[in-house]
Design an enzyme around this catalytic site. Structure first.
Site, short mmCIF file in Angstrom:
data_model
loop_
_atom_site.label_atom_id
_atom_site.label_comp_id
_atom_site.label_asym_id
_atom_site.label_seq_id
_atom_site.Cartn_x
_atom_site.Cartn_y
_atom_site.Cartn_z
CB CYS A 52 6.02 11.92 1.18
SG CYS A 52 5.74 10.15 1.39
CG HIS B 182 1.25 9.63 -1.49
ND1 HIS B 182 1.00 10.36 -0.34
CD2 HIS B 182 2.55 9.23 -1.40
CE1 HIS B 182 2.09 10.40 0.40
NE2 HIS B 182 3.04 9.72 -0.22
CG ASP C 27 -2.38 10.71 -0.42
OD1 ASP C 27 -2.07 9.51 -0.21
OD2 ASP C 27 -1.63 11.66 -0.13
#
Length: 245
Positions: A133, A211, A179
């Site tokens: 991330c 995600h 995502d």
């Protein structure tokens, strides 16, 4: 951007259970989590750049320990100077307000200092970057000789096209088909850029997950667990091929 900025979908997910094997220490004034491989070697190492929950999230420490168990010294610095997104954040937490205090001018010095300590204090000769991330951006930014030798990122955010175009080492990307921050058009843009570079690259796409799956998925869901475990294996295989010498 080849991936979009962090948003509210970054702050969900599940906590995992397990006993961590590493230790918390400091490089100067930077808190770090360090996990050693079975042979205690520091030759091949991984700089683990976390998601927005930082050192507070046990999930990340458990993944760091798994990389260590596969033969790598792993160092995970506190990227947020004691100000990660709280694991027990309120539903009203505004991630974009938080993000303004954690942009490259604040984060780059932490990454630079940690890499310096890894090479000078610990004697690391080959360093790969793992980024989940938020951390994925900084793996890409530092994928250059004398910084990071090899990179692996999962569900990355906030990567600029020029950052991706500038990489000088092998890069593996683990992505979710669902995502919102790394949607198909951004994956395709990234693939187009990587195809023009003279470096090895890989993009694996996992269905049925969102995600954050590689760190914070629900392990009680079979497909989620499978995707997380395969993503981790992707990273290990990549480092075994391109990092270990």
């Amino acid at each position: 951007m080849t991936s979009l900025p962090p948003s509210q979908c970054c702050i969900g997910g599940s906590l995992h259970e397990g006993e961590t094997q590493g230790e918390l220490t400091k490089f100067g004034d930077i808190p770090v989590y360090v996990s050693y491989p079975p042979d205690k070697s520091t030759h091949n190492a991984i700089l683990f750049l976390s998601d927005i929950f930082g050192l507070a999230l046990v999930n990340s420490k458990l993944i760091a320990d798994l990389f260590a168990a596969n033969g790598y010294l792993v160092v995970m610095p506190d990227l947020f100077q004691g100000d990660p997104v709280p694991v027990d954040h309120s539903p009203s937490f505004q991630i974009m307000d938080w993000l303004q205090g954690h942009l490259p001018p604040q984060t780059d010095p932490i990454v630079t200092a940690t890499l310096r300590e890894m090479r000078e204090r610990l004697g690391c000769q080959r360093i790969g970057g793992v980024g989940y991330c938020y951390g994925g951006k900084y793996v890409v930014r530092y994928l250059h000789p004398g910084q990071l030798d090899v990179g692996f990122v999962a569900h990355p955010t906030f990567i600029e096209p020029d950052e991706l175009k500038a990489i000088e080492g092998p890069l593996s990307i683990s992505a979710s088909a669902q995502d919102n921050l790394f949607p198909p058009e951004k994956r395709h843009e990234s693939e187009t850029i990587l195809a023009q570079l003279d470096v090895p690259y890989q993009i694996n796409i996992f269905s049925d997950v969102e995600h954050g799956f590689a760190v914070r998925c629900d392990l009680n869901k079979t497909r989620h667990r499978f995707a997380k475990e395969q993503s981790f294996s992707q990273g290990v295989t990549w480092f075994n091929q391109y990092l270990k010498k």
